[in-house]
Design an enzyme around this catalytic site. Structure first.
Site, mmCIF file in Angstrom:
data_model
loop_
_atom_site.group_PDB
_atom_site.id
_atom_site.type_symbol
_atom_site.label_atom_id
_atom_site.label_comp_id
_atom_site.label_asym_id
_atom_site.label_seq_id
_atom_site.Cartn_x
_atom_site.Cartn_y
_atom_site.Cartn_z
ATOM 1 N N ASP A 168 -9.015 4.062 -1.810
ATOM 2 C CA ASP A 168 -9.923 4.451 -0.719
ATOM 3 C C ASP A 168 -11.211 5.070 -1.242
ATOM 4 O O ASP A 168 -11.371 6.292 -1.281
ATOM 5 C CB ASP A 168 -9.198 5.418 0.216
ATOM 6 C CG ASP A 168 -8.021 4.729 0.897
ATOM 7 O OD1 ASP A 168 -7.987 3.482 0.906
ATOM 8 O OD2 ASP A 168 -7.143 5.437 1.402
ATOM 9 N N ASP B 125 0.860 -1.194 0.000
ATOM 10 C CA ASP B 125 0.000 0.000 0.000
ATOM 11 C C ASP B 125 0.897 1.244 0.000
ATOM 12 O O ASP B 125 2.116 1.141 0.143
ATOM 13 C CB ASP B 125 -0.860 -0.059 1.273
ATOM 14 C CG ASP B 125 -1.903 1.039 1.324
ATOM 15 O OD1 ASP B 125 -2.267 1.576 0.266
ATOM 16 O OD2 ASP B 125 -2.350 1.361 2.442
ATOM 17 N N GLU C 45 2.499 5.073 -3.948
ATOM 18 C CA GLU C 45 2.449 6.039 -5.091
ATOM 19 C C GLU C 45 3.787 6.712 -5.315
ATOM 20 O O GLU C 45 4.072 7.068 -6.460
ATOM 21 C CB GLU C 45 1.350 7.065 -4.846
ATOM 22 C CG GLU C 45 -0.063 6.497 -4.934
ATOM 23 C CD GLU C 45 -0.402 5.550 -3.782
ATOM 24 O OE1 GLU C 45 0.131 5.775 -2.681
ATOM 25 O OE2 GLU C 45 -1.154 4.598 -3.985
HETATM 26 C C1 GLC Z 1 -4.615 3.273 3.032
HETATM 27 C C2 GLC Z 1 -5.154 2.117 2.217
HETATM 28 C C3 GLC Z 1 -6.221 1.383 2.996
HETATM 29 C C4 GLC Z 1 -5.646 0.933 4.319
HETATM 30 C C5 GLC Z 1 -5.078 2.112 5.093
HETATM 31 C C6 GLC Z 1 -4.352 1.685 6.372
HETATM 32 O O1 GLC Z 1 -5.593 4.229 3.214
HETATM 33 O O2 GLC Z 1 -5.623 2.532 0.978
HETATM 34 O O3 GLC Z 1 -6.705 0.286 2.258
HETATM 35 O O4 GLC Z 1 -6.618 0.280 5.084
HETATM 36 O O5 GLC Z 1 -4.153 2.822 4.285
HETATM 37 O O6 GLC Z 1 -3.311 0.833 6.097
#
Ligand code: GLC
Length: 823
Positions: A507, A431, A434
């Protein structure tokens, strides 16, 4: 282009779950850079031309253009403003040259013509315009409206590079990967700059991924342009001037591939021939996945698992979001919440659950943390232009970030997964890649990257950072898991990321609008080379009600990646959280996913081996029908099941368009003629689904997780048609690479009916042995009463009609030819 703003927030110390949940971090966009009107330089008249193998070089005396024949249907164009090309390296395209067959160049007074067997590239002598035409129809598919041009970039060196093409009056555009508005891109402008776009909305741009590839359709024929440039890039589809389509970038080379059709499907398959297809995932990855930010402590995880099994709702994977870590340090465990992770993972596995955990790129600055120490000692973290560390705040507080564009760093980071793999963790979720940084959004432009030794600033590496991170994860797992298929998910990516991971759409929000956005996004990703995608079912932020959640589960059955996920400050969000009738309907639909598992898996194989997209929008089924250029809320999964998600609150019916041919209502078996619209009942317990006449759709018994039961007889649903249709069934071990040594089965069924017969032929390829001996055939829609059934010329002694008036009988799985004959 709308400028997006976010509330900046500084994260100065280690973030706690509570304050993160309270405030939900502001995920920030980088502001759109202003496009300053600097003086543009254009290519002039052609003065010379030279041929070198499959490459042709044209020059106006200073600038040079390379036209390279990649295959019969793909031609690459590159521009060197002052005659010197950049290194020919791409993260997206591992091998440029494909099967180059015959091509030749000719010229007349006005232009040069380079022709392959299918397409001709014209280069005009006078103004350097480049165009591409179909050899058979002579239709000009893509044509410059002005010569390629550029502007010097005084600050960074290099050039801003531009291409402008004609936009035909009737032309429509599709693709570009990760965009959140209408499926048809005509009349809009976009940019690509991977962005953590928390709670994005309709038309917000840019989002998490960069896919600079689009498909144009005009005169019923399709072509594609892949602008392989990793810098911030822009596309304008007739917005500024409705007669022009342009694409440009803040740096790098003007380099694009023209990809010939004439069918949209051909274009997508050829795009995959350049950038690769998705690896075959482990079969369990196609099951239902349950996620939340976060399930902890381990009693909570056990509770979730127990509920699934007690309530008989199938599920294959449970996710651990960031709180399983010790202070958000990657590759560590919070021992208070998870005192014995190995034991917990084993217990979950004994109940048929896989454990998937998150790994982020931000490594906490902490000299007592082994990952940080190793990375620092080896100089593996990114640095600023004057060699100071690139530091930024993310979940753990102050962090440094591995330079994943360095192959050595990727090997190191990929190896860090060892302990987690040994503990039994089955999947990894990358995650924030980017890369996202609190406050500033991402890295400053001056951060330096290795870029496979070709070097570059963050301007060049930003859009590939996430892809290279998940590549490191994927490659690391391939070594650590030996012959087992890795399962990886990434948020960010660039063209080609499909070789390393599946994606989720980031998200999103628990709203009906987002259900619509997600439906379009998954289709768009699918035709843009990223087929294994899904949304956070239910919406990440905000609260869905039972109806919205159930409608999302229904659509999710046909998302290649099916996972429910929710933010930490929302109410519980499991399939049973909304009580009845929702729990029962959710169960019915998740069960449907498991019943269709052999079909879904076969569609993944068709993608992996042949490059077919998994979801196919209506325009891909009938591109010649202009209405389909605007129909965006139906699609087929593979080519046999038409899915019409219900996207309106309170709906009890919906309008559907059935493509030409014949379709059976999946629930009632009613036969409908395609090429027309229908109003179909869609109460909450239904979602309109149709099976293409002539299909063979294999079905498993309901299982609580993939592989729970042995299948002794395979149910084959055969849908009668009075025309000929081919279907596939793919089988293998489900989680190894043995299929690369031919240990698989690809079964092809040819179904053909007339008013007195139905013929089913079977051809089998590969060396795998099916686990079942028998087929249980269920023939739907026979228009005649049955006299006899012949299997390889031997008469079947027993058959019957079931409660839905379908013919049922059993046969050995090894038949070659089956014939059902009218009485
Ligand atoms: C980011 C991700 C989400 C995750 C969060 C905490 O917002 O996109 O899916 O739950 O981080 O890790």
């Amino acid at each position: 282009m709308e400028e997006q703003t976010g509330n900046d927030r500084e994260m100065s110390s280690e973030a706690t779950q509570e304050n993160l949940a309270e405030e939900i971090v502001q995920h920030l966009n980088n502001p759109v850079t202003d496009i300053k009107p600097i003086e543009k330089q254009y290519l002039g008249n052609i003065r010379s031309v030279r041929k070198e193998g499959n490459r042709f070089y044209f020059s106006d005396g200073d600038a040079k253009v390379e036209v390279r024949i990649v295959s019969d249907e793909i031609i690459r164009v590159r521009l060197a403003p002052h005659g010197v090309f950049l290194d020919d390296f791409s993260y997206a395209v591992p091998e440029v040259d494909q099967k180059v067959t015959v091509f030749r160049m000719s010229e007349d007074r006005e232009r040069y013509a380079i022709a392959t067997n299918t397409v001709t590239c014209f280069v005009s002598k006078e103004n350097f315009h480049i165009s591409f035409a179909d050899n058979v129809t002579s239709q000009v598919m893509s044509e410059d409206a002005s010569p390629m041009h550029w502007e010097e970039n005084a600050e960074f060196g290099g050039y801003y590079v531009f291409a402008t093409k004609k936009c035909n009056a009737e032309e429509n555009f599709f693709g570009l990967g990760d965009k959140s508005g209408n499926f048809n891109l005509r009349g809009r402008r976009f940019q690509n700059w991977n962005t953590d776009a928390y709670s994005y909305g309709w038309d917000r741009d840019p989002l998490y991924r960069t896919v600079p590839f689009y498909i144009g359709i005009h005169g019923a024929a399709a072509y594609g342009i892949f602008f392989d440039n990793t810098f911030r890039s822009y596309f304008d589809f007739g917005k500024e001037d409705e007669s022009k389509t342009s694409f440009w970038a803040d740096g790098g080379e003007l380099q694009y591939y023209y990809i010939h059709g004439p069918h949209m499907m051909d274009v997508v398959k050829r795009y995959h021939s350049l950038t690769g297809t998705h690896q075959l995932p482990p079969r369990w990855a196609l099951g239902y996945h349950q996620c939340r930010w976060s399930y902890y402590p381990e009693t909570k995880v056990r509770d979730i698992a127990r509920n699934f099994r007690e309530r008989r709702i199938p599920c294959d994977a449970i996710y651990l979001d960031i709180d399983y870590m010790d202070g958000y340090r990657c590759f560590t465990w919070n021992k208070k919440y998870f005192p014995d992770p190995k034991k917990m993972i084993k217990e979950l596995s004994d109940q048929g659950f896989k454990t998937v955990v998150m790994i982020d790129p931000g490594i906490k600055v902490d000299d007592n943390y082994w990952v940080f120490k190793e990375g620092k000692e080896k100089r593996y973290f990114c640095r600023r232009s004057d060699d100071y560390y690139m530091e930024g705040h993310v979940w753990p507080g102050r962090c440094q970030f591995p330079d994943f564009t360095n192959p050595k760093v990727r090997t190191w980071f990929g190896g860090l997964y060892k302990e987690l793999v040994e503990m039994g963790v089955a999947g990894f979720w990358n995650d924030m890649n980017e890369p996202a940084v609190f406050g500033s959004g991402t890295f400053p432009n001056d951060v330096r990257h290795n870029y496979e030794g070709y070097r570059g600033s963050h301007r060049k590496a930003h859009n590939v950072y996430g892809m290279q991170m998940v590549r490191s994860t994927y490659d690391g797992l391939r070594k650590l898991q030996r012959n087992k298929r890795p399962f990886t998910i990434t948020r960010a990516g660039y063209s080609g990321v499909q070789r390393y991971a599946c994606v989720w759409t980031g998200d999103n929000v628990a709203s009906w609008e987002h259900l619509k956005i997600g439906n379009i996004q998954c289709q768009r990703l699918s035709v843009s080379g990223i087929p294994f995608a899904g949304t956070d079912i239910g919406g990440f932020s905000g609260e869905p009600d039972g109806e919205l959640f159930t409608r999302w589960i229904q659509m999710g059955v046909f998302s290649p990646f099916m996972r429910a996920h929710s933010a930490g400050d929302t109410r519980e969000r499991e399939p049973w959280s909304f009580g009845e009738p929702f729990e029962s309907i959710n169960r019915k639909f998740i069960e449907l996913r498991y019943r269709l598992m052999p079909y879904l898996y076969s569609v993944f194989w068709e993608h992996h081996r042949y490059g077919f997209p998994i979801l196919r929008p209506l325009v891909m089924l009938e591109q010649e029908n202009i209405s389909n250029h605007y129909r965006q809320d139906e699609f087929t999964f593979g080519d046999k099941i038409l899915v019409c998600p219900v996207l309106e609150q309170g709906a009890t019916a919906r309008q559907v368009y059935l493509p030409k041919g014949q379709w059976y209502n999946f629930w009632t078996n009613e036969l409908l003629q395609g090429g027309a619209e229908y109003n179909i009942e869609a109460r909450l317990e239904d979602m309109p689904l149709f099976a293409r006449a002539g299909s063979v759709i294999p079905e498993y018994p309901v299982m609580q997780y993939v592989g729970e039961k042995n299948v002794d007889e395979l149910l084959l649903n055969v849908y009668y048609a009075d025309y000929e249709v081919n279907s596939f069934l793919y089988e293998d071990h489900g989680d190894t690479f043995a299929f690369e040594q031919d240990i698989y089965l690809e079964k092809k069924y040819n179904v053909r009916g007339d008013d007195r017969n139905l013929y089913i032929e079977q051809a089998v390829e590969g060396l795998y042995t099916s686990m079942y001996e028998l087929y249980d055939l269920r023939v739907i829609g026979l228009p005649f009463t049955i006299g006899k059934i012949l299997v390889d010329d031997r008469e079947v002694p027993e058959f019957s009609m079931d409660e839905k008036n379908c013919l049922r009988f059993k046969t050995n799985r090894n038949f070659s030819r089956l014939q059902i004959i009218a009485s």
